[in-house]
Design a protein around this motif. Structure first.
Motif, PDB file in Angstrom:
ATOM      1  N   GLU A 237       4.444  -0.309  -1.523  1.00  0.00           N
ATOM      2  CA  GLU A 237       3.190  -0.434  -0.767  1.00  0.00           C
ATOM      3  C   GLU A 237       2.020  -0.320  -1.741  1.00  0.00           C
ATOM      4  O   GLU A 237       2.062   0.459  -2.707  1.00  0.00           O
ATOM      5  CB  GLU A 237       3.083   0.660   0.284  1.00  0.00           C
ATOM      6  N   VAL A 238       0.958  -1.095  -1.490  1.00  0.00           N
ATOM      7  CA  VAL A 238      -0.199  -1.097  -2.394  1.00  0.00           C
ATOM      8  C   VAL A 238      -0.962   0.222  -2.284  1.00  0.00           C
ATOM      9  O   VAL A 238      -1.228   0.715  -1.193  1.00  0.00           O
ATOM     10  CB  VAL A 238      -1.134  -2.281  -2.050  1.00  0.00           C
ATOM     11  N   VAL A 239      -1.296   0.760  -3.448  1.00  0.00           N
ATOM     12  CA  VAL A 239      -2.093   1.992  -3.551  1.00  0.00           C
ATOM     13  C   VAL A 239      -3.530   1.609  -3.907  1.00  0.00           C
ATOM     14  O   VAL A 239      -3.749   0.694  -4.727  1.00  0.00           O
ATOM     15  CB  VAL A 239      -1.517   2.903  -4.669  1.00  0.00           C
ATOM     16  N   PRO A 240      -4.527   2.257  -3.324  1.00  0.00           N
ATOM     17  CA  PRO A 240      -5.917   1.933  -3.688  1.00  0.00           C
ATOM     18  C   PRO A 240      -6.212   2.349  -5.125  1.00  0.00           C
ATOM     19  O   PRO A 240      -5.759   3.393  -5.595  1.00  0.00           O
ATOM     20  CB  PRO A 240      -6.745   2.757  -2.699  1.00  0.00           C
ATOM     21  N   TRP A 241      -6.934   1.488  -5.834  1.00  0.00           N
ATOM     22  CA  TRP A 241      -7.303   1.837  -7.212  1.00  0.00           C
ATOM     23  C   TRP A 241      -8.202   3.070  -7.222  1.00  0.00           C
ATOM     24  O   TRP A 241      -8.173   3.861  -8.131  1.00  0.00           O
ATOM     25  CB  TRP A 241      -8.042   0.686  -7.880  1.00  0.00           C
TER      26      TRP A 241
END
Length: 241
Positions: A237-241
């Motif tokens: 799942e994409v993690v926020p930068w």
């Protein structure tokens, strides 16, 4: 067989070692990078005894000569590198308040966690370009996510370790920069958060196993040309930068 060659830095133990095992199980040719040559040889031998195609490679990511020699070794053997996993990392001195952390300690953390992956990625670019399907994976941390660290509701919010956290944020920025440059070359560059894993790194206080931690890195390594680039992932799942 995949027929692919992978280099993993800092792979003689913990997450890097388990990543080598899982990719070996998928029939990758694994180069196990280790700053301590003796420990690297021992780790590679254990994995070979399990039936995997693994060889050790002395590699100190903070040393230009060491990285250059590593490039020569893989170039001589294969002439190509399909997957580069920048896993080597350090925590630094025991955590203190940001206002109290010594500059020398912060600099030492950056030498391994930021300049090391940059140095290694730059050095291996020619071998990555020789691959028909290459990718680079930066082993980052959720503690490098500014989105998570600035969110009072996130469990990481209270972990305020200046040197380590900011080094992983810088590594994430490097991931974006390399991804943009390498996209026209067909080379994918992503960052992976292995999560809070029980390793020597944290005195085995983490709640995740090395098997769980390595799985997300391996998933990225096994993506094909249609896979993502310039992203930061935890558990796919994409993690926020």
């Amino acid at each position: 067989m995949t027929g692919k060659t992978v280099l993993i830095t800092g792979a003689n133990r913990s997450i890097g070692y388990e990543t080598a095992r899982q990719l070996g199980r998928s029939e990758y040719r694994v180069w196990l990078g280790s700053r301590d040559a003796a420990r690297g040889r021992q780790a590679a031998e254990r994995l070979r005894e399990e039936g995997y195609d693994v060889r050790s490679l002395p590699l100190d990511v903070t040393c230009d000569d060491s990285v250059r020699n590593a490039v020569f070794a893989i170039e001589k053997e294969h002439g190509v590198l399909d997957v580069l996993i920048n896993n080597a990392g350090v925590l630094g001195d025991p955590p203190v308040k940001p206002s109290e952390q010594r500059i020398d300690d912060i600099r030492a953390v950056y030498e391994t966690n930021v300049f090391g992956p940059i140095r290694v990625t730059q050095a291996f670019l020619s071998l990555l370009k020789a691959s028909e399907d290459a990718s680079v994976i930066m082993v980052s941390s959720g503690l490098g996510s500014l989105g998570w660290l600035s969110d009072p509701a996130n469990p990481f919010h209270g972990i305020n370790v200046l040197g380590y956290n900011s080094s992983k944020t810088a590594l994430n920025a490097g991931t974006v920069s390399f991804a943009k440059e390498f996209a026209p070359l067909g080379i994918r560059v992503n960052a992976a958060d292995p999560g809070y894993t029980a390793t020597d790194f944290n005195g085995h206080t983490g709640y995740r196993t090395v098997e769980q931690a390595a799985a997300g890195i391996v998933w990225l390594a096994e993506t094909d040309k249609a896979g993502p680039t310039g992203c930061f992932f935890f558990e796919q799942e994409v993690v926020p930068w």
